[in-house]
Write a protein that holds these residues in place. Structure first.
Motif, PDB file in Angstrom:
ATOM      1  N   UNK A 320      -8.153   5.974   0.690  1.00 41.16           N
ATOM      2  CA  UNK A 320      -7.206   5.202   1.496  1.00 41.16           C
ATOM      3  C   UNK A 320      -6.142   6.092   2.139  1.00 41.16           C
ATOM      4  N   UNK A 321      -6.408   7.398   2.153  1.00 42.14           N
ATOM      5  CA  UNK A 321      -5.424   8.369   2.657  1.00 42.14           C
ATOM      6  C   UNK A 321      -4.950   8.009   4.062  1.00 42.14           C
ATOM      7  N   UNK A 322      -5.875   7.695   4.953  1.00 39.27           N
ATOM      8  CA  UNK A 322      -5.479   7.448   6.337  1.00 39.27           C
ATOM      9  C   UNK A 322      -4.652   6.180   6.489  1.00 39.27           C
ATOM     10  N   UNK A 323      -4.938   5.164   5.684  1.00 38.76           N
ATOM     11  CA  UNK A 323      -4.119   3.949   5.725  1.00 38.76           C
ATOM     12  C   UNK A 323      -2.703   4.247   5.251  1.00 38.76           C
ATOM     13  N   UNK A 324      -2.583   4.956   4.143  1.00 38.54           N
ATOM     14  CA  UNK A 324      -1.255   5.321   3.647  1.00 38.54           C
ATOM     15  C   UNK A 324      -0.512   6.179   4.672  1.00 38.54           C
ATOM     16  N   UNK A 325      -1.219   7.154   5.257  1.00 41.03           N
ATOM     17  CA  UNK A 325      -0.587   8.026   6.244  1.00 41.03           C
ATOM     18  C   UNK A 325      -0.107   7.206   7.452  1.00 41.03           C
ATOM     19  N   UNK A 326      -0.952   6.290   7.918  1.00 40.67           N
ATOM     20  CA  UNK A 326      -0.586   5.463   9.068  1.00 40.67           C
ATOM     21  C   UNK A 326       0.664   4.634   8.760  1.00 40.67           C
ATOM     22  N   UNK A 327       0.704   4.042   7.575  1.00 39.69           N
ATOM     23  CA  UNK A 327       1.871   3.237   7.185  1.00 39.69           C
ATOM     24  C   UNK A 327       3.121   4.111   7.124  1.00 39.69           C
ATOM     25  N   UNK A 328       2.977   5.315   6.563  1.00 34.82           N
ATOM     26  CA  UNK A 328       4.114   6.229   6.473  1.00 34.82           C
ATOM     27  C   UNK A 328       4.635   6.610   7.847  1.00 34.82           C
ATOM     28  N   UNK A 329       3.732   6.938   8.764  1.00 34.31           N
ATOM     29  CA  UNK A 329       4.170   7.302  10.109  1.00 34.31           C
ATOM     30  C   UNK A 329       4.775   6.100  10.838  1.00 34.31           C
ATOM     31  N   UNK A 330       4.262   4.904  10.578  1.00 36.94           N
ATOM     32  CA  UNK A 330       4.855   3.702  11.179  1.00 36.94           C
ATOM     33  C   UNK A 330       6.289   3.517  10.698  1.00 36.94           C
ATOM     34  N   UNK A 331       6.524   3.739   9.401  1.00 42.32           N
ATOM     35  CA  UNK A 331       7.878   3.603   8.849  1.00 42.32           C
ATOM     36  C   UNK A 331       8.811   4.658   9.453  1.00 42.32           C
ATOM     37  N   UNK A 332       8.318   5.888   9.578  1.00 39.27           N
ATOM     38  CA  UNK A 332       9.132   6.948  10.189  1.00 39.27           C
ATOM     39  C   UNK A 332       9.403   6.630  11.660  1.00 39.27           C
ATOM     40  N   UNK A 333       8.400   6.089  12.334  1.00 42.94           N
ATOM     41  CA  UNK A 333       8.559   5.696  13.741  1.00 42.94           C
ATOM     42  C   UNK A 333       9.664   4.652  13.880  1.00 42.94           C
ATOM     43  N   UNK A 334       9.635   3.644  13.012  1.00 37.19           N
ATOM     44  CA  UNK A 334      10.660   2.591  13.078  1.00 37.19           C
ATOM     45  C   UNK A 334      12.052   3.165  12.838  1.00 37.19           C
ATOM     46  N   UNK A 335      12.152   4.077  11.861  1.00 42.05           N
ATOM     47  CA  UNK A 335      13.435   4.694  11.568  1.00 42.05           C
ATOM     48  C   UNK A 335      13.936   5.500  12.757  1.00 42.05           C
TER      49      UNK A 335
END
Length: 833
Positions: A320-335
C-alpha cells in the motif's frame, strides 16, 4: 551389529577410562571376542574381581579397559567392583543402550530413549541429534531438540512453532504426524501450554494459529489477551521475520474472515489502529479513513505524516506504499496551499517567488497524482483526487497565472531582469567555465520543468561527494522546443523562420536536428572543441569511449527527451508524471556516467516547462478568443505564429522585438492557462505559453568533490530516570539528533533487549529515523518492548538495550548504540499489560 557395538563403545571411551559391559544372555560373547579397540585392553571378569581391580588401579592406572561379564549384573552389595563402576561408565549392548552410547548420553536418559524409540530408528535423525546435543542438556531440552529435528528447524521452541505454522499455511501436517509417531506430541502441547498459554481439549496447530491471531489482535486494540506475553513476543518476531512473510500473510488472510475483523474495524477509530498490522484489512481501514479525513481537511498535516511514518512498520506497507505516499503528498499539498500568498509586483518577483516556494505546490501535486496512478486505486482515491485537483487548478494554477498575467499584459518587453534570459545561457553559464578554461558538459532534458529539476537537485545532492545548486532562467517566448533548444546554443541572431514549420534559425542556420545543433555549437568560442549527442548514445558508450568523449572536447551537449516525448502525445499525456520520475532516474545515471568519464563540471537545464492538469480539460479551459491576423503561419495549443496578428481579451500579442528575437514573425499567446483548440493533439499537457510553469527554466550546476561529504543522522537513547525494568514491558524513547538533509541521510536500526550472553529476551523492532523537521520534539520515536519468558532467567541482572545497524543490504548487523538496564521484576506482574 558389531559396527554399532564398536561405535557405542568408542563413544563411552571418549568419556571414561574403564567401561563395564554386562551380557545377561551371553548373546554378545562372540562380538566381545572379535572386538578390537585401539588402546583398550579387554578383560573378562569371572570371579577375578580382586585381580582385575589390582590390574586397573595399581598396575595400569592410566590405561583404558573394557570389563566384560557374562550373566546379569550382581547386586550392589555383592559387586566388588561397584566403586570402579560408579566412577566410570556402563555399556549396554541392546538397541537403546547402543543409541545412548552413540549419542554419549548417560543412563538417566534411558527412559526418554525408550519412550521415543521411533525417533532414534532413523539414522538421519540420529546423526542430526548428535550434532546439536550438549553435555548439559536436560530431558526437556533434549526433547525440544528432537522436536526441532522433526520439523526441520534450527533454534528454540519459537522456530518449531514457526515451522508448524508454515506447514499449516500450505495445508500439510507431515511434521505434526511425525511428532505423533515418535511420541513427542504430548511434549509439544505441554510446551504450547507452558510457554504460550495455549490449552485446548483437542489441540491442533490450526486452532492454535487462530487463537494466536485472536489473542494478539485483541491485545493490540486494548482488550485482554488469551495467551501469554510470550505468545505476543513470538507473534511480533514471527510477523517481522522476512523469511516467514508469505506464511504470515496467508494465515492472516485466512483468519481475518473467521475472526470477523472487518466488522470489528468498522466500529473503531482509525487512530487506535496505527500500531496494528495483524491483518491486511487494518491497512485498508486506515487508508479509507485517511482518504476521507484528508479530503475533508479534518486532520492536521503533521498528524497525517506521522501516522504514515508509523505505518511504514506495517507488514503490509509495501503493498500500500503508493496509497500512503499519495495521501501524505495530498496532506502536504493542502498545508502548502493554506500558507501560500500568490501576489507579485513584477515579472522578476514572480519568477523569484516561483523559484523560491511556489514551485513546491506543482511538485506536491505531481507527486500526489503519480502515486495515485501507480496505486491503481482510482475509485478508492476519487474523493481525495477531486479535492486536490479542484484546489490545484482553481485555487492555485488559475489564480497564480491570472495574477502573473497582469504583469505579462503590461510588459513592453519579455524580460525579468535580474533573472537571466534563456538565450544568454551559453554566454553566461557555459562561458563561465570556458573563460576559466574548464571543460563543461550540459544535459538538456526536454520539458524538465523547474519543480522536477528541484527534485533532481535533491537526488544529486544526496549522492556522496556531489555538490549542486539551482537557479532559474527566464524562458524564451513562445515556450516551445525549437526556440528553447536554439536559445541554449551560442546565438547572435535568433529568429523564427517565416514559414509554417516553426523552425528556429540561429545566425541564419536551422537549429532543427542534432547535426545542425553541432554546427551551431562549434561557433561559440574560437578554438573550443565541441560536440553534441543524444543521451542514448552516451549511455551506450563503454568507459573508454566516454572518457575519450570528455577528453577530446571542451563543451559537450547531451540531449535527453523523455518528459516531452511522453506528454506531447495525446495517447500518453496522462503518463507524463511517470515520465518525470523516470527522467530523474535517467539524468542521475547520465550525471554519474559523465563524472565517471572525468567530467568535473555538469549543467542540467531544459528548453521549457509545461502545465498539466490530470483531469480532462473542461470547456472553460479552452480560449474563446478569436484568432485574427493577416497570415497564420503556425498554430499550437499555446501559441500562434504569423503576421499582422491582432491581440484581444484572451490573447496577448508580442512582436519579435518585444521577445528579443530577430525576424518579422509575430506571436499570439493565450492568457493564463487557457488552451487553443487543435485537432488530434492532447490538451492536458501543454507548453508554448507564458505561464510561470512554462517559462521558469531550471539551471542545475553540479560538481564532484574529492572528499566524502555525506553522513547518517545520529540516534540517541533517551534513558528512563531509574534505568530499571520492573515489569514485562518497558517504554523507551529514541531521539534523532539532527534533521535529515541531502547530506545528512536517514538511518535504519534494529532495537531489542538482550541478556549479557547475547540472547534476545524481548521483541525486536525495525526503526527508521528519517525526520526532516527542525523541531526536536518531532524527531522522537517511542517504542514499547515486551519481555519474553527467557527474561526470567536473568532477573536481578543487568540487561542491554541494543540498537543494531544493518550492513549495507546484507543480513549482517553491527552494534550501533547500547544502554544498560537492571532487570528487577516481580513474577506476579509477568502479564500486566
Amino acid at each position: 551389529m558389531t559396527d554399532r557395538v564398536t561405535k557405542g563403545l568408542a563413544a563411552q571411551f571418549d568419556k571414561h577410562r574403564v567401561v563395564f559391559w554386562y551380557d545377561p544372555t551371553s548373546e554378545f560373547r562372540e562380538a566381545f571376542e572379535g572386538l578390537t579397540l585401539d588402546g583398550v585392553e579387554k578383560i573378562e571378569v569371572a570371579n577375578t574381581e580382586f585381580a582385575v581391580k589390582h590390574r586397573i588401579l595399581r598396575e595400569a592406572p592410566k590405561e583404558r579397559f573394557l570389563l566384560y561379564r557374562e550373566g546379569a549384573r550382581p547386586a550392589d552389595i555383592n559387586n566388588w567392583l561397584l566403586d570402579v563402576e560408579l566412577a566410570n561408565g556402563v555399556f549396554k549392548a541392546d538397541q537403546v543402550a547402543i543409541w545412548l552410547g552413540d549419542l554419549g548420553l548417560p543412563l538417566k536418559f534411558e527412559d526418554l530413549v525408550r519412550e521415543h524409540e521411533e525417533f532414534f530408528r532413523s539414522g538421519r535423525r540420529l546423526e542430526k541429534l548428535k550434532t546439536v546435543i550438549r553435555g548439559d542438556d536436560t530431558k526437556s531440552t533434549l526433547r525440544l531438540r528432537m522436536l526441532s529435528i522433526c520439523v526441520g528447524s534450527e533454534g528454540g521452541f519459537d522456530t518449531v512453532v514457526e515451522a508448524l505454522l508454515a506447514e499449516t499455511a500450505e495445508g500439510r501436517d507431515d511434521s505434526l504426524r511425525l511428532i505423533g509417531r515418535v511420541g513427542l506430541d504430548g511434549f509439544l502441547w505441554d510446551q504450547m501450554a507452558r510457554v504460550l498459554g495455549y490449552r485446548a481439549q483437542k489441540p491442533s496447530v490450526g486452532d492454535f494459529a487462530i487463537t494466536l491471531f485472536k489473542s494478539c489482535y485483541r491485545s493490540a486494540v486494548g482488550g485482554d489477551p488469551i495467551l501469554t506475553s510470550d505468545a505476543l513476543v513470538f507473534f511480533r518476531r514471527w510477523k517481522n521475520n522476512r523469511n516467514a512473510a508469505e506464511v504470515f500473510a496467508k494465515l492472516s488472510a485466512s483468519y481475518a474472515h473467521v475472526l470477523s475483523v472487518a466488522e470489528d474495524l468498522a466500529k473503531r477509530d482509525f487512530r487506535t489502529l496505527i500500531e496494528v498490522d495483524h491483518f491486511e484489512e487494518v491497512d485498508r481501514a486506515i487508508i479509507r479513513a485517511l482518504v476521507h479525513e484528508v479530503s475533508a481537511r479534518t486532520v492536521a498535516q503533521a498528524d497525517v505524516l506521522n501516522w504514515i511514518r508509523q505505518r511504514r512498520q506495517s507488514h503490509w506497507y509495501d503493498a500500500y506504499r503508493d496509497l500512503y505516499e499519495a495521501i501524505g503528498f495530498a496532506a502536504e499539498f493542502q498545508q502548502a496551499m493554506s500558507q501560500v500568498t500568490l501576489g507579485m509586483t513584477s515579472l522578476a518577483e514572480g519568477v523569484q517567488r516561483y523559484a523560491k516556494s511556489w514551485f513546491r505546490i506543482d511538485q506536491l501535486y505531481r507527486k500526489f497524482v503519480w502515486h495515485m496512478q501507480k496505486s491503481g486505486q482510482a475509485t478508492l482515491m476519487r474523493e481525495l483526487f477531486e479535492q486536490v485537483e479542484n484546489h490545484y487548478v482553481n485555487s492555485y494554477l488559475l489564480r497564480l497565472n491570472e495574477a502573473w498575467q497582469v504583469h505579462v499584459d503590461t510588459a513592453d518587453t519579455w524580460s525579468a531582469a535580474p533573472i537571466q534570459a534563456q538565450r544568454a545561457f551559453y554566454r553566461e553559464h557555459v562561458g563561465e567555465f570556458r573563460r576559466r578554461d574548464q571543460k563543461i558538459c550540459v544535459i538538456i532534458s526536454d520539458a524538465l520543468r523547474y519543480e522536477i529539476a528541484e527534485e533532481l537537485l535533491g537526488r544529486i545532492r544526496s549522492l556522496d561527494r556531489y555538490e549542486a545548486g539551482i537557479e532559474p532562467m527566464f524562458g524564451s517566448l513562445p515556450s516551445y522546443t525549437q526556440l528553447g533548444m536554439a536559445s541554449l546554443l551560442p546565438n547572435g541572431d535568433l529568429q523564427i523562420a517565416d514559414n509554417d514549420t516553426a523552425t528556429v534559425l540561429v545566425n541564419g542556420q536551422s537549429s532543427q536536428g542534432l547535426e545542425n545543433r553541432k554546427k551551431i555549437l562549434a561557433t561559440g568560442r574560437t578554438g573550443d572543441r565541441t560536440t553534441a549527442l543524444k543521451a542514448e548514445e552516451l549511455m551506450g558508450m563503454d568507459k573508454d569511449q566516454a572518457r575519450a568523449l570528455v577528453r577530446d572536447h571542451d563543451v559537450v551537449y547531451v540531449y535527453h527527451n523523455l518528459i516531452d516525448a511522453t506528454g506531447d502525445k495525446q495517447v500518453s499525456e496522462d503518463r507524463v508524471f511517470e515520465a518525470a520520475e523516470d527522467a530523474i532516474e535517467e539524468i542521475v545515471r547520465l550525471v554519474k556516467k559523465l563524472n565517471g568519464a572525468n567530467a568535473a563540471n555538469i549543467i542540467v537545464t531544459a528548453d521549457h516547462g509545461f502545465i498539466y492538469q490530470h483531469r480532462p480539460i473542461e470547456e472553460s479551459d479552452f480560449s474563446s478568443a478569436t484568432v485574427d491576423g493577416d497570415i497564420i503561419l503556425f498554430r499550437d495549443r499555446r501559441f500562434i505564429l504569423g503576421h499582422g496578428l491582432k491581440g484581444n481579451h484572451g490573447l496577448r500579442r508580442f512582436t519579435p522585438i518585444q521577445v528579443d528575437l530577430q525576424g518579422s514573425v509575430e506571436m499570439l499567446i493565450p492568457k493564463s492557462i487557457n488552451r487553443l483548440r487543435r485537432q488530434g493533439s492532447g490538451s492536458r499537457f501543454v507548453h508554448g505559453g507564458a505561464t510561470l510553469q512554462e517559462i521558469v527554466v531550471p539551471v542545475v550546476k553540479i560538481n564532484k568533490k574529492r572528499q566524502s561529504d555525506t553522513s547518517a543522522v545520529e540516534v540517541e537513547i533517551i534513558g528512563s530516570s531509574n534505568q530499571m525494568i520492573t515489569s514485562s514491558q518497558i517504554s523507551v524513547r529514541f531521539y534523532q539528533a539532527t534533521a535529515v538533509t541531502e547530506k545528512t541521510q536517514p538511518r535504519q536500526l534494529r532495537a531489542g533487549i538482550y541478556a549479557q550472553s547475547g540472547e534476545l529476551i524481548s521483541d525486536s523492532h525495525e526503526l527508521v529515523f528519517d525526520f526532516r523537521s527542525d523541531n526536536p520534539r518531532e524527531r522522537e520515536i517511542p517504542v514499547r518492548f515486551l519481555l519474553s519468558r527467557q527474561a526470567d532467567a536473568f532477573n536481578d541482572q543487568d540487561v542491554i538495550l541494543k540498537l543494531d545497524e544493518r550492513h549495507a543490504e546484507t543480513s549482517h548487523f553491527r552494534e550501533y548504540r547500547t544502554a544498560r538496564y537492571r532487570l528487577k521484576r516481580s513474577f506476579s506482574n509477568d502479564f500486566d499489560f
